[in-house]
Each structure stands twice: as structure tokens, then as C-alpha cells.
Write an enzyme that holds these catalytic residues in place. Structure first.
Site, PDB file in Angstrom:
ATOM      1  N   ALA A 121       0.843  -1.199   0.000  1.00  0.00           N
ATOM      2  CA  ALA A 121       0.000   0.000   0.000  1.00  0.00           C
ATOM      3  C   ALA A 121       0.872   1.240   0.000  1.00  0.00           C
ATOM      4  CB  ALA A 121      -0.917  -0.009   1.226  1.00  0.00           C
ATOM      5  N   LYS A 122       0.231   2.391  -0.154  1.00  0.00           N
ATOM      6  CA  LYS A 122       0.960   3.665  -0.209  1.00  0.00           C
ATOM      7  C   LYS A 122       1.829   3.880   1.024  1.00  0.00           C
ATOM      8  CE  LYS A 122      -2.366   6.239  -3.052  1.00  0.00           C
ATOM      9  NZ  LYS A 122      -3.346   7.357  -3.051  1.00  0.00           N
ATOM     10  N   ARG A 123       1.366   3.390   2.173  1.00  0.00           N
ATOM     11  CA  ARG A 123       2.129   3.627   3.403  1.00  0.00           C
ATOM     12  C   ARG A 123       3.510   2.968   3.372  1.00  0.00           C
ATOM     13  NH1 ARG A 123      -1.371  -0.507   4.748  1.00  0.00           N
ATOM     14  NH2 ARG A 123      -0.438  -2.342   5.748  1.00  0.00           N
ATOM     15  N   HIS A 124       3.721   2.057   2.421  1.00  0.00           N
ATOM     16  CA  HIS A 124       5.020   1.383   2.325  1.00  0.00           C
ATOM     17  C   HIS A 124       6.034   2.187   1.504  1.00  0.00           C
ATOM     18  CE1 HIS A 124       2.476  -2.331   3.270  1.00  0.00           C
ATOM     19  NE2 HIS A 124       3.311  -2.182   4.277  1.00  0.00           N
ATOM     20  N   GLY A 125       5.672   3.416   1.134  1.00  0.00           N
ATOM     21  CA  GLY A 125       6.647   4.281   0.463  1.00  0.00           C
ATOM     22  C   GLY A 125       6.465   4.334  -1.037  1.00  0.00           C
TER      23      GLY A 125
END
Length: 294
Positions: A240-244
Site C-alpha cells: 500500500a501507499k504507506r510502504h513508500g
């Protein structure tokens, strides 16, 4: 047997590097077999579709060197085909109305119910009398339509996972808002497009027995399947986006392709076409890849 393949994203946002790797694999499976490769946009869930996302997804597929045959098919243009399939199932007595709320389904699914797998829908609304159905309709909640599966045992051989067998529960083919459900649309479309082999992420492996049963009930030719390992975040969760930096908004397309090649055990190549000679589906990794950047 046809080996025509497809990639069928939902235009709800940008494709991340895991989605792109699955698309690359679907392309390689089809092109290695000398078959067509098609693209379909699964845009039936209007509430989640993001304006411009489909065009950007197609752009990103091209950026990593993928091509496809024919025009892109949009599910939103194919409601007539889904309604025809539902009409046939209704005429065959294969469907029933389901008035259950999400909370009721969760509660029913958590109870033990014979041969069905844990979490399966136990057929609550199948047992309703006509009087009970009339009361529920009068209450104003529109029903979904479920396929009566009769706890059918369905088995198939996946090209990656080998033999798979599962008991199928009664699943939704039309949602209570009138929209065709994913399982119905994908079966109708794969048959219409004459897809010979579906290559997709192995998070969809458990939906396959439902789709095979539905194809059988509709007397449609079902494709073969190859469910490939996912790309996960470094924490083991879905990427997901939170993984960079996970999309081509933040990654160079050439560097992203090199990362995909490396994680699939393929040589460094300038384009997917250069990978075809070395590509062997039997040599694919069988476990997820954890992504920590390229």
C-alpha cells in the site's frame, strides 16, 4: 486449448509494483504461448472508481513495455451480458433472494454449519417462507441474489499451486444495489473474451471454485488458472501507499522492471519481449516477495 490471457485491474487508483509484476507475468504467460493478451477494466463498483485512474493504469502498463491485443473492454459497458446470465440462472431456479445485512452475514458465517468451510454463508435466506420474504420486501431492504451452490465440491489444478479442492457456499451474483457481483462478471467476461488461462494474484485463489461452479451452471467454457505469488510490504501486509515508493509516480519504470525481473529470477532485459526466451512458468517463485524498495 487457447492460452489467451488477460489483465483486469479495477480503476480505483494507481497500479503498485505488485500489480505491475502480476501484469508482467500474465503477459509473459500469454506471449510465451504465442497467444493473445487482453486488457479489461473492472469498473463496475462506481463508488470506488477514480476519474483518470484507468488511463493512468494503461499508461503505466505501456511504460514497463507491455502491449495488448484489441480494444480495452470496460465492464461498465457490458451490463446486458450480466443481466442475461442472471436471467438464465433465475429461469433455471439456481438463484434465491438474500435480505441479510452485513452484520447478519458475519454472525451467520461465524456459526458452525456442516460441510461448508469456516466463514461461509450458510444459506439463511434459502430457508425463508414466502410470507417471510414478503415481510422483508415490505421492510424496504432490496435483496441480493445468491447462487444456490448446494455445498458443491469443486476441484481444479492450478498451474502454480497444483491440485485445489473446495466446498462452495451460496455466493452473491447480484448485489442488493442491483450491480452484478465480481464473480458473475468475471466468469461472463472471461468466456466472452475466450480467455484460455487466467494469471492473477494468489489472493484470488479461494474465489476460483465459485467461478468454476458458476461457469458450469451457465454452460460456459472456463479458463485454466495460474495464481502467482503477491508482492507484500516489508511488514508482510498487503502492499500500500504507506510502504513508500510503490507506484510509477515515485519509481522509474526501467528500474521497476529490473526489480520485477530480479524477484522473478529472470535476467536483466531492456523489455519484456527480451524475457520470453528465458521465461519458464514452472520456475516461478512459490512464496510472496517482501518489497523494501528498489
Amino acid at each position: 486449448m487457447s492460452h489467451d490471457g488477460r489483465f483486469a485491474p479495477s480503476p480505483t487508483g494507481l497500479l503498485h509494483i505488485g500489480n505491475l509484476r502480476t501484469a508482467l507475468l500474465a503477459w509473459l504467460f500469454a506471449r510465451k504461448a504465442g497467444a493473445r493478451f487482453l486488457v479489461r477494466m473492472e469498473d463496475l463498483d462506481h463508488g470506488r472508481v477514480v476519474a483518470g485512474a484507468a488511463e493512468r493504469q494503461l499508461q503505466d502498463l505501456r511504460a514497463i513495455g507491455l502491449d495488448w491485443d484489441g480494444e480495452v473492454v470496460w465492464q461498465s459497458n457490458r451490463h446486458h451480458a450480466y443481466e442475461a446470465a442472471i436471467a438464465r440462472l433465475l429461469a433455471d431456479g439456481a438463484l434465491y433472494e438474500c435480505f441479510c445485512t452485513r452484520a447478519e452475514i458475519r454472525a451467520a458465517a461465524s456459526a458452525p454449519h456442516g460441510p461448508l468451510p469456516e466463514g461461509a454463508y450458510p444459506g439463511t435466506c434459502l430457508k425463508l417462507t414466502e410470507a417471510e420474504k414478503r415481510r422483508k420486501r415490505a421492510g424496504g431492504r432490496p435483496p441480493a441474489l445468491r447462487l444456490r451452490a448446494d455445498a458443491a465440491q469443486v476441484g481444479f489444478t492450478d498451474r502454480v499451486h497444483g491440485p485445489v479442492e473446495s466446498v462452495v457456499d451460496d455466493f452473491v451474483v447480484r448485489r442488493n444495489d442491483g450491480a452484478p457481483a465480481y464473480n458473475l462478471a468475471v466468469v461472463v467476461d472471461d468466456a466472452s473474451q475466450e480467455i484460455g488461462e487466467v494469471v492473477r494474484g494468489d489472493d484470488l485463489l479461494e474465489t476460483t471454485p465459485r467461478q468454476l461452479l458458476l461457469a458450469e451452471r451457465l454452460e460456459l467454457t472456463a479458463p485454466a488458472f495460474a495464481h502467482v505469488p503477491l508482492v507484500l510490504g516489508p511488514d508482510g501486509a498487503r502492499l500500500a501507499k504507506r510502504h513508500g515508493a510503490v507506484t510509477l509516480d515515485d519509481l522509474d519504470a526501467r528500474a521497476a522492471l529490473r526489480w520485477m525481473e530480479r524477484t522473478l529470477g529472470l535476467p536483466d532485459a531492456r523489455s519484456p519481449a527480451e524475457l520470453l526466451d528465458d521465461f519458464d512458468p514452472a520456475a516461478l517463485p512459490r512464496v510472496p516477495t517482501r518489497y523494501a524498495g528498489i
